[in-house]
Design a protein around this motif. Sequence first.
Motif, PDB file in Angstrom:
ATOM      1  N   VAL A 190     -41.813   7.500   3.791  1.00 51.59           N
ATOM      2  CA  VAL A 190     -41.344   6.970   2.504  1.00 51.59           C
ATOM      3  C   VAL A 190     -41.139   5.460   2.546  1.00 51.59           C
ATOM      4  O   VAL A 190     -40.769   4.865   1.528  1.00 51.59           O
ATOM      5  CB  VAL A 190     -40.032   7.654   2.059  1.00 51.59           C
ATOM      6  N   VAL A 194     -35.274  11.657  -0.263  1.00 49.65           N
ATOM      7  CA  VAL A 194     -36.072  11.492  -1.485  1.00 49.65           C
ATOM      8  C   VAL A 194     -35.186  11.126  -2.670  1.00 49.65           C
ATOM      9  O   VAL A 194     -35.494  10.196  -3.443  1.00 49.65           O
ATOM     10  CB  VAL A 194     -36.878  12.775  -1.771  1.00 49.65           C
ATOM     11  N   THR A 209     -33.524   7.613  -2.273  1.00 53.67           N
ATOM     12  CA  THR A 209     -34.529   6.549  -2.290  1.00 53.67           C
ATOM     13  C   THR A 209     -35.076   6.317  -3.679  1.00 53.67           C
ATOM     14  O   THR A 209     -35.124   5.181  -4.171  1.00 53.67           O
ATOM     15  CB  THR A 209     -35.679   6.890  -1.327  1.00 53.67           C
ATOM     16  N   TYR A 210     -35.506   7.387  -4.350  1.00 56.42           N
ATOM     17  CA  TYR A 210     -36.229   7.220  -5.610  1.00 56.42           C
ATOM     18  C   TYR A 210     -35.372   7.402  -6.853  1.00 56.42           C
ATOM     19  O   TYR A 210     -35.752   6.943  -7.933  1.00 56.42           O
ATOM     20  CB  TYR A 210     -37.403   8.202  -5.645  1.00 56.42           C
TER      21      TYR A 210
END
Length: 285
Positions: free
Chosen positions: A147, A54, A57-58
């Motif tokens: 995701v 997470v 990725t973000y």
Amino acid sequence: MSAVTDAAPATARQGAVVQSVRDSLVIARRNLIRMTRIPEMILFGLIQPIMFVVLFTYVFGGSMQIGNSADLEVYKNFLMAGIFAQTVTFATASSGAGIADDMHKGLIDRFRSLPMARGAVLTGRTVADLVQTALTLFVLAIVALLVGWRPGSVEPTNFGKIVGGFGLLLLLGYAFTWIGALIGLSVRTPEAATSGGLIWLFPVTFISNAFVDSSKMTPWLRHIAEWNPFSATVQACRKLFGDPGLSPSDAWPMQHPVWASLIYSILIIVVFRTLAVRKYRRATS
């Protein structure tokens, strides 16, 4: 008479191998049962890699450039092989801590008093850790798909290649657990084993092609990354998964990543299993 004499040592060796395998499976079963009775071990082992997925990725994904693209979707597919590889190698710390804990509590001495193969204690422990790592990797793959990871986003792939990629990951993880086993036998407390198991893992995993394009590193650092066994497995997985970001390099491990990953992992297992079993015998003698 000679044939009977020659057959006796062969039969004895075969019996020793069978006993070693049987004893290893018994120890592995014991550790797996222990894991199920302490579900926090599995839960915490799952949370960390999910957080990495997470966060990278973000949080970092929008600022990373892979090749000539800074697209988030490209980075998602680039990232996952690195996260998978990092996850399997970080199991080294828990493996070392578990063995150090058994040594600290005197459990190893109890095993020593039993009529069992000496190397079975370590082999059983590493096999149990491999099963836990496989479970973690399975859950992480599902999270990766959620995701936005899509195998075959750049090059066509198939189910066999994907399974092969995960097989290389598990082989690398198993190889690194033997490093953890040696560390666990070399320190006095589980806390020291955990610290010792993580200190060297951070440069191994970050000086690699796992999270950034290694071709953009300074030359001396790029050479280290390209010959890093960790990088070879990451490159092999990207190739088998059909993901973007294959490191453009003339280094042999980057040109032949699947073979390099296999050779590196097998070599690590042979060397560190030998050292760990020797250390175990000295520690319990």
